[in-house]
Write a protein that holds these residues in place. Structure first.
Motif, short mmCIF file in Angstrom:
data_model
loop_
_atom_site.label_atom_id
_atom_site.label_comp_id
_atom_site.label_asym_id
_atom_site.label_seq_id
_atom_site.Cartn_x
_atom_site.Cartn_y
_atom_site.Cartn_z
N LEU A 83 0.76 -1.31 0.02
CA LEU A 83 -0.01 -0.18 0.09
C LEU A 83 1.01 1.22 -0.16
O LEU A 83 0.53 2.32 -0.75
N LEU A 103 -9.44 3.46 0.43
CA LEU A 103 -9.01 2.06 0.03
C LEU A 103 -10.61 1.76 -0.19
O LEU A 103 -11.47 1.44 0.46
N ASP A 106 -12.87 -1.03 1.57
CA ASP A 106 -13.59 -0.58 2.89
C ASP A 106 -14.82 0.32 2.32
O ASP A 106 -14.65 1.51 2.05
N TYR A 144 -4.99 -5.68 10.52
CA TYR A 144 -4.97 -4.30 10.70
C TYR A 144 -3.77 -3.45 10.94
O TYR A 144 -2.93 -4.11 11.75
N GLY A 145 -3.59 -2.32 10.52
CA GLY A 145 -2.86 -1.13 11.26
C GLY A 145 -3.58 -0.86 12.59
O GLY A 145 -4.70 -0.60 12.61
N GLU A 164 1.87 -1.90 11.97
CA GLU A 164 1.16 -2.62 10.90
C GLU A 164 1.01 -4.16 11.44
O GLU A 164 1.95 -4.86 11.61
N LYS A 165 -0.43 -4.51 11.34
CA LYS A 165 -0.76 -5.85 11.60
C LYS A 165 -0.05 -6.66 12.68
O LYS A 165 0.82 -7.69 12.49
N VAL A 177 -6.99 0.88 11.95
CA VAL A 177 -7.19 1.52 10.88
C VAL A 177 -7.97 1.04 10.06
O VAL A 177 -7.86 -0.12 9.48
N VAL A 178 -9.04 1.72 9.45
CA VAL A 178 -9.79 1.61 8.41
C VAL A 178 -9.29 2.19 7.16
O VAL A 178 -8.58 3.20 7.33
N TYR A 181 -7.60 7.87 4.98
CA TYR A 181 -6.63 8.69 5.41
C TYR A 181 -6.52 9.97 4.99
O TYR A 181 -6.92 10.40 3.84
N GLN A 203 4.95 -0.63 3.80
CA GLN A 203 3.71 0.04 4.46
C GLN A 203 3.49 1.37 4.47
O GLN A 203 4.18 2.21 5.12
N THR A 205 1.55 2.54 6.88
CA THR A 205 1.61 2.63 8.39
C THR A 205 3.07 2.88 8.80
O THR A 205 2.99 3.81 9.54
N ARG A 227 -18.65 0.35 8.74
CA ARG A 227 -17.66 -0.23 7.63
C ARG A 227 -18.14 -1.49 7.29
O ARG A 227 -18.38 -2.27 8.13
C1 G1P Z 1 -4.51 -1.94 4.68
C2 G1P Z 1 -3.49 -1.33 5.77
C3 G1P Z 1 -4.01 -1.42 7.15
C4 G1P Z 1 -5.18 -1.15 7.17
C5 G1P Z 1 -6.22 -1.73 6.45
C6 G1P Z 1 -7.80 -1.19 6.44
O1 G1P Z 1 -4.30 -3.45 5.08
O2 G1P Z 1 -2.10 -1.70 5.45
O3 G1P Z 1 -2.95 -0.68 7.87
O4 G1P Z 1 -5.91 -1.57 8.51
O5 G1P Z 1 -5.93 -1.72 4.75
O6 G1P Z 1 -8.72 -2.07 5.71
P1 G1P Z 1 -4.75 -4.57 3.94
O7 G1P Z 1 -6.23 -4.82 4.02
O8 G1P Z 1 -4.66 -3.83 2.35
O9 G1P Z 1 -3.94 -5.70 4.17
#
Ligand code: G1P
Length: 267
Positions: A83, A103, A106, A144-145, A164-165, A177-178, A181, A203, A205, A227
């Motif tokens: 990302l 994103l 979501d 998630y972040g 991150e995760k 984090v959703v 941003y 990342q 994040t 969400r």
């Molecule tokens: C991404 C971000 C993550 C965030 C998430 C939300 O992760 O890296 O920090 O919490 O989107 O949907 P992904 O879902 O692309 O792995």
């Protein structure tokens, strides 16, 4: 491009961005995905056919995915490096101004102002960045972040750290984090220096965590609304049910159809 009721997911994110005041939309995709660009292109033949057939409602929908004051720019991410890398690909188009990242998997819903509009109002007051968060079950932090914040004042609290995760035992909280941003333009400098992190990816994040460490103000914002994680089958199903029930034209029929389907299963 997956549809929820009558629009592809991407259109919901676009509408949310426009409501929040965005007038330039930068889509970062890979070079094989032309469907998004095609969707926002003009469809002369289809418009002509619908017009001839008197299908005016469909014509309106095909004609207006974007208002006139909004421009779109397509940027290719040459390799799927994460990302953070995808956002970095938009650097030349975005420049140094604050900007938003959405994103689209979501899907955000609220009866009042959309999630990004709520965040933009806060950013205007603080002059800093804003990241949408929601509580998740503790055992889900590794998806998630996760943020650590100072005490919340109402719906927002200053972010002090971001990971991150993380595994549940390492997570600083269960505030996730959703995919919304509002970031300062300076994030690009941080991204350019960010190495591979969780999952071997660059990342977003990690770059944001660097900006915060250097004293940048970024607030976590507990958005009003819901969400739907449309990157998962059950999230897509929940979103479809929810948006069907909320639909001004099809809501009542959708409710009746769902009751009938449940009764049939029970019976
Ligand atoms: C991404 C971000 C993550 C965030 C998430 C939300 O992760 O890296 O920090 O919490 O989107 O949907 P992904 O879902 O692309 O792995």
């Amino acid at each position: 491009m997956l549809p929820i009721i009558d629009r592809p997911l991407i259109q919901y994110a676009v509408d949310e961005a426009i409501e929040a005041g965005c007038d330039t939309l930068v889509f970062v995709t890979n070079r094989y995905k032309h469907a998004v660009a095609d969707y926002f292109d003009k469809h002369y033949e289809l418009e002509h056919k619908l017009e001839q057939g008197g299908k005016l409602e469909q014509l309106e929908q095909v004609r207006h995915p974007l208002p006139d004051h909004v421009r779109v720019v397509f940027v290719t991410q040459p390799e799927a490096l994460g990302l953070g890398h995808a956002v970095l690909c938009a650097r030349d188009v975005v420049g140094d101004e604050p900007f938003a990242v959405l994103l689209p998997d979501d899907l955000m819903w609220n009866r009042g102002a959309g999630c990004l509009k709520q965040m933009a109002d806060l950013a205007e007051r603080t002059g800093g960045g804003v990241i949408a968060v929601e509580e998740v079950p503790h055992e889900k932090t590794s998806s998630y972040g996760i943020v650590a914040t100072r005490d919340f004042q109402g719906r927002s609290g200053r972010i002090e750290a971001m990971v991150e995760k993380p595994q549940p035992e390492d997570a600083p909280s269960n505030l996730a984090v959703v995919g919304r941003y509002i970031l300062p333009g300076g994030i690009f400098q941080a991204l350019a220096k960010t190495g591979r992190g969780a999952g071997g990816e660059i990342q977003l994040t990690d770059a944001i965590a660097g900006v915060i460490k250097a004293g940048g103000q970024i607030d976590a914002y507990h958005f009003e609304g819901r969400r739907f994680d449309c990157g998962a089958h059950i999230g897509l199903i929940q979103a479809t049910v929810h948006f069907a029930l909320e639909h001004p034209k099809h809501g009542a029929a959708a409710r009746a159809a769902m009751h009938a389907a449940l009764d049939e299963k029970r019976g």
